[in-house]
Design an enzyme around this catalytic site. Structure first.
Site, PDB file in Angstrom:
ATOM      1  CG  ASP A  11      34.791  32.927  35.040  1.00 42.77           C
ATOM      2  OD1 ASP A  11      34.835  33.886  34.238  1.00 42.77           O
ATOM      3  OD2 ASP A  11      33.899  32.814  35.901  1.00 42.77           O
ATOM      4  CB  CYS A  68      35.099  36.002  37.135  1.00 38.24           C
ATOM      5  SG  CYS A  68      34.697  36.988  38.587  1.00 38.24           S
ATOM      6  CB  THR A  70      30.795  40.186  39.160  1.00 40.27           C
ATOM      7  OG1 THR A  70      31.300  39.091  39.941  1.00 40.27           O
ATOM      8  CG2 THR A  70      29.402  39.856  38.644  1.00 40.27           C
ATOM      9  CG  HIS A 101      45.794  54.603  50.561  1.00 36.99           C
ATOM     10  ND1 HIS A 101      44.768  55.418  50.993  1.00 36.99           N
ATOM     11  CD2 HIS A 101      46.775  55.434  50.117  1.00 36.99           C
ATOM     12  CE1 HIS A 101      45.102  56.691  50.814  1.00 36.99           C
ATOM     13  NE2 HIS A 101      46.313  56.730  50.276  1.00 36.99           N
ATOM     14  CG  HIS A 136      48.571  54.063  53.625  1.00 41.66           C
ATOM     15  ND1 HIS A 136      47.262  54.325  53.947  1.00 41.66           N
ATOM     16  CD2 HIS A 136      49.064  55.207  53.072  1.00 41.66           C
ATOM     17  CE1 HIS A 136      46.959  55.555  53.596  1.00 41.66           C
ATOM     18  NE2 HIS A 136      48.033  56.115  53.067  1.00 41.66           N
TER      19      HIS A 136
HETATM   20  C1  RB5 Z   1      29.937  32.828  35.957  1.00 45.11           C
HETATM   21  O1  RB5 Z   1      28.645  32.723  35.438  1.00 45.11           O
HETATM   22  C2  RB5 Z   1      29.982  33.921  37.007  1.00 45.11           C
HETATM   23  O2  RB5 Z   1      29.270  33.524  38.126  1.00 45.11           O
HETATM   24  C3  RB5 Z   1      31.431  34.232  37.375  1.00 45.11           C
HETATM   25  O3  RB5 Z   1      32.103  34.620  36.245  1.00 45.11           O
HETATM   26  C4  RB5 Z   1      31.640  35.352  38.365  1.00 45.11           C
HETATM   27  O4  RB5 Z   1      30.949  36.500  37.985  1.00 45.11           O
HETATM   28  C5  RB5 Z   1      31.487  35.034  39.775  1.00 45.11           C
HETATM   29  O5  RB5 Z   1      31.679  35.862  40.664  1.00 45.11           O
END
Ligand code: RB5
Length: 154
Positions: A11, A68, A70, A101, A136
């Site tokens: 994203d 993304c 996180t 695994h 596994h």
């Molecule tokens: C975008 O601001 C952020 O929410 C997205 O990139 C991601 O981290 C969501 O899990």
């Protein structure tokens, strides 16, 4: 892996890191299918999670990478797809072990969590490790059984 081809999506929060990852994969001889996004303009990560997962479900690639902010939203969205085992990782041990695994087929991480050096190490550990099978396999089959049970309820 049978063929060095991988699908990748991100994203807006991870566009710059995705470009580095793509360059890295290409330098290692991988063909990279980039499903977007194509800029830092705000967008919705599930769209790109779905595109990478569909490439795997359709047999176009065996593996995928989703980035993304996180890595968490991408992994949540990816794991809603049948046959997808997505792992959000921010350490190399987990990126290796989730192949070994869990037979993970999608690696997720966050540009706001890992630096570029670690991101490329995560990718290397993921793509260079094969599923160990053996004991596994039964556990991965149990994950699939849960997925099938849930699908029948729908
Ligand atoms: C975008 O601001 C952020 O929410 C997205 O990139 C991601 O981290 C969501 O899990």
């Amino acid at each position: 892996m049978n063929k060095k081809i991988i699908s990748i999506g991100c994203d807006h929060a991870a566009y710059n890191l995705k470009l580095k990852v793509i360059q890295h994969l290409k330098e290692k001889g991988w063909e990279v299918l980039d499903v977007g996004t194509d800029s830092c303009d705000s967008c919705d990560y599930p769209v790109f999670a779905q595109a990478v997962c569909q490439n795997i479900q359709n047999g176009v690639t065996e593996l995928g990478i989703l980035i993304c902010g996180t890595g968490i939203g991408m992994s949540m969205a990816a794991n809603k797809h049948r046959g997808i085992r997505a792992a959000a990782c921010s350490d190399t041990f987990s990126a290796r072990l989730t192949r070994l695994h869990n037979n993970a087929n999608v690696l997720c991480f966050g540009e706001r969590v890992v630096g570029m050096g670690l991101a490329l190490d995560l990718v290397d550990n993921f793509i260079e490790t094969e599923f160990e099978g053996g004991k596994h396999q039964k556990r991965v089959d149990m994950i699939t059984a849960i997925e099938e049970y849930e699908a029948k309820k729908a």
